[in-house]
Scaffold this motif. Structure first.
Motif, PDB file in Angstrom:
ATOM      1  N   LEU A  62      -5.474   3.618   0.959  1.00 32.71           N
ATOM      2  CA  LEU A  62      -4.101   3.900   1.368  1.00 32.71           C
ATOM      3  C   LEU A  62      -3.375   4.539   0.190  1.00 32.71           C
ATOM      4  O   LEU A  62      -3.276   3.940  -0.881  1.00 32.71           O
ATOM      5  CB  LEU A  62      -3.360   2.615   1.741  1.00 32.71           C
ATOM      6  N   ALA A  63      -2.857   5.732   0.372  1.00 32.76           N
ATOM      7  CA  ALA A  63      -2.060   6.348  -0.687  1.00 32.76           C
ATOM      8  C   ALA A  63      -0.620   6.427  -0.178  1.00 32.76           C
ATOM      9  O   ALA A  63       0.237   5.655  -0.599  1.00 32.76           O
ATOM     10  CB  ALA A  63      -2.612   7.719  -1.042  1.00 32.76           C
ATOM     11  N   SER A  69     -10.883  -4.385  -7.177  1.00 33.82           N
ATOM     12  CA  SER A  69     -10.825  -4.613  -5.728  1.00 33.82           C
ATOM     13  C   SER A  69     -11.367  -3.400  -4.971  1.00 33.82           C
ATOM     14  O   SER A  69     -11.708  -3.496  -3.798  1.00 33.82           O
ATOM     15  CB  SER A  69      -9.396  -4.918  -5.274  1.00 33.82           C
ATOM     16  N   ASP A 129      -9.343  -7.017  -1.892  1.00 31.25           N
ATOM     17  CA  ASP A 129      -9.491  -8.329  -2.496  1.00 31.25           C
ATOM     18  C   ASP A 129     -10.332  -8.147  -3.745  1.00 31.25           C
ATOM     19  O   ASP A 129     -10.783  -7.049  -4.013  1.00 31.25           O
ATOM     20  CB  ASP A 129     -10.168  -9.276  -1.501  1.00 31.25           C
ATOM     21  N   ALA A 182      -6.678  -1.198   0.768  1.00 28.71           N
ATOM     22  CA  ALA A 182      -5.349  -1.198   0.131  1.00 28.71           C
ATOM     23  C   ALA A 182      -5.537  -1.179  -1.384  1.00 28.71           C
ATOM     24  O   ALA A 182      -6.432  -1.840  -1.900  1.00 28.71           O
ATOM     25  CB  ALA A 182      -4.568  -2.428   0.551  1.00 28.71           C
ATOM     26  N   PRO A 183      -4.706  -0.412  -2.111  1.00 20.53           N
ATOM     27  CA  PRO A 183      -4.929  -0.232  -3.553  1.00 20.53           C
ATOM     28  C   PRO A 183      -4.265  -1.247  -4.463  1.00 20.53           C
ATOM     29  O   PRO A 183      -4.514  -1.246  -5.659  1.00 20.53           O
ATOM     30  CB  PRO A 183      -4.328   1.151  -3.804  1.00 20.53           C
ATOM     31  N   TYR A 184      -3.417  -2.121  -3.910  1.00 21.64           N
ATOM     32  CA  TYR A 184      -2.520  -2.923  -4.741  1.00 21.64           C
ATOM     33  C   TYR A 184      -3.224  -3.717  -5.842  1.00 21.64           C
ATOM     34  O   TYR A 184      -2.700  -3.872  -6.939  1.00 21.64           O
ATOM     35  CB  TYR A 184      -1.698  -3.861  -3.855  1.00 21.64           C
ATOM     36  N   MET A 185      -4.412  -4.245  -5.567  1.00 20.48           N
ATOM     37  CA  MET A 185      -5.091  -5.098  -6.548  1.00 20.48           C
ATOM     38  C   MET A 185      -5.915  -4.321  -7.573  1.00 20.48           C
ATOM     39  O   MET A 185      -6.541  -4.918  -8.455  1.00 20.48           O
ATOM     40  CB  MET A 185      -5.926  -6.162  -5.837  1.00 20.48           C
ATOM     41  N   LYS A 234      -8.102  -2.034   6.316  1.00 19.81           N
ATOM     42  CA  LYS A 234      -7.120  -2.142   5.232  1.00 19.81           C
ATOM     43  C   LYS A 234      -7.352  -3.379   4.375  1.00 19.81           C
ATOM     44  O   LYS A 234      -6.439  -4.135   4.095  1.00 19.81           O
ATOM     45  CB  LYS A 234      -5.689  -2.096   5.784  1.00 19.81           C
ATOM     46  N   ARG A 235      -8.589  -3.556   3.942  1.00 17.99           N
ATOM     47  CA  ARG A 235      -8.934  -4.691   3.113  1.00 17.99           C
ATOM     48  C   ARG A 235      -8.554  -4.429   1.660  1.00 17.99           C
ATOM     49  O   ARG A 235      -8.331  -3.294   1.251  1.00 17.99           O
ATOM     50  CB  ARG A 235     -10.433  -4.979   3.215  1.00 17.99           C
TER      51      ARG A 235
END
Lengths: 271, 271
Positions: free
Chosen positions: A145-146, A130, A99, A123-126, A96-97
């Protein structure tokens, strides 16, 4: 490994099972703690007794990283053992990287080149810069991750942005990224009916589905709403399989649980 | 370390500088590659020459993890060196973790107990049960990604949910979590004017601000819009300081760059 090869393995084994290696030293059979490397000893035993029933293994890196240098050694031994003995299995570093740019590139190299995993969870947040560094490697995959299967998924993932829930925006936006054919997605089974909408956005992508069993999802519903003509599913089970017994028979007990899932999968694949 | 102690250090040193240790073996001075542990040798030299000018160090774990077991050893040595020699510095494991329940607990123990970091960076996408396990440790902090300083930040973070951008929803929602007084937030300096809105939602939280300098943010604006009466800011600089020179004088060059920032900070703190 290519997506086509993964689909072939699924059809060959009549299984789309992924065994999650969430190896917790407090939960493994106590007699293994006398081994030189208890985490690897446990992983090896589970892998040896389940390999013909599953198509993928997913070591959760947190459990290894929690033990620092020793844990990393166990993780390295586990992936090396898989690559050497079971090269047809799809391997997932559940890390779950997420960056930016050069840091993502570092992670991608570490997991894809040094450890030779087939895929890594992200992880999609960035956003774009990323994720894209993970998509530059041939026959390697980033599993984004959705919609996760935990309670906290409702904090942000299901909230509406531009008339779509965030997790659908993640699918839509990321499927425009460069080399997006190397993306797969984590979609929790606890909301199997959501899979219908998901398949409209990403018809061809593989979905990694946690939350069947322990977290309440139904395998039948996941298959009904989530399968595509290449199957396109990896259903993960971790604790339900690997901690089926904490006695000396743990490996056989894990095999029995894995077989139960594989038999159900074989039935669904015949439909 | 408590937030109050951190504020005291800031006032004592007239600095809210955090030095980011993004240690790239391809960028460090070539002569260090002959050392037994080049990553640690580099970190140690940077720390020894900048410690009086900054209040925090932030090793980026990706760069260490990219080198597997050896990298973890270097990371362990770096944090041990910091804890032993500079116990008044706030330490941040820039790991950007985010996983559910028991996995988060593993990570929290690894970073807070085994490695004794003061804080760890966390991704918010999985919500409450991925964050709260990090908030159970006294005098330890989870630094949540809110608004990052990269281009991909605009993919999701700035999109509107319920009339607020996602990053503000993250601030609002997470400040209701249990033990939320142990949360800090990453807020990129490239959008310094956003800090005004952010301070309305989290007036008391420390903000970790990347993106000053290299990525275009202005220190003055960050202070103007982001400071609270406890200062409440940690401004991070990584490459701008640690790669100021790639020659034998790298540590002195890093000191010069750090001092430049510290002098500017001292001026702002007097205002």
């Amino acid at each position: 490994m290519t997506q086509k090869e993964l689909s072939q393995q699924i059809k060959l084994k009549k299984s789309f099972l992924c065994v999650g290696l969430d190896i917790d030293l407090e939960k493994i059979p106590p007699h293994l703690l006398q081994e030189e490397d208890p985490m690897f000893a446990f992983a090896k035993a589970i892998i040896d007794t389940t390999h013909d029933l599953c198509v993928a293994y997913k070591p959760n890196t947190a459990f290894f990283e929690a033990y620092g240098v020793k844990g990393w050694q166990s993780l390295e031994k586990t992936i090396q053992y898989l690559n050497k003995n079971y090269p047809d299995h799809f391997t997932i570093a559940d890390a779950k990287r997420g960056d930016i740019g050069n840091t993502s590139t570092r992670y991608a190299k570490a997991f894809f080149e040094d450890l030779n995993f087939d895929s890594v969870t992200i992880a999609p947040y960035m956003g774009k810069d990323s994720v894209e560094p993970f998509l530059e490697f041939e026959d390697k995959f980033a599993i984004l991750l959705a919609l996760t299967s935990n309670a906290g998924a409702f904090d942000f993932q299901t909230k509406t942005i531009d008339r779509l829930p965030l997790y659908q925006q993640v699918l839509k936006t990321t499927s425009q990224y460069k080399n997006s054919e190397r993306l797969m997605y984590v979609v929790g089974a606890t909301k199997a009916e959501y899979l219908q909408d998901i398949r409209k956005i990403v018809p061809d992508s593989f979905l990694l589905v946690p939350g069947v069993g322990a977290q309440g999802g139904s395998l039948e519903e996941v298959y009904k709403y989530g399968a595509n003509d290449q199957v396109g599913l990896l259903v993960n089970s971790s604790r339900g399989i690997i901690y089926a017994s904490q006695q000396e028979d743990f490996a056989e007990a894990a095999r029995a649980k894995a077989m139960q899932m594989q038999v159900e999968m074989a039935t669904l694949l015949r439909l």
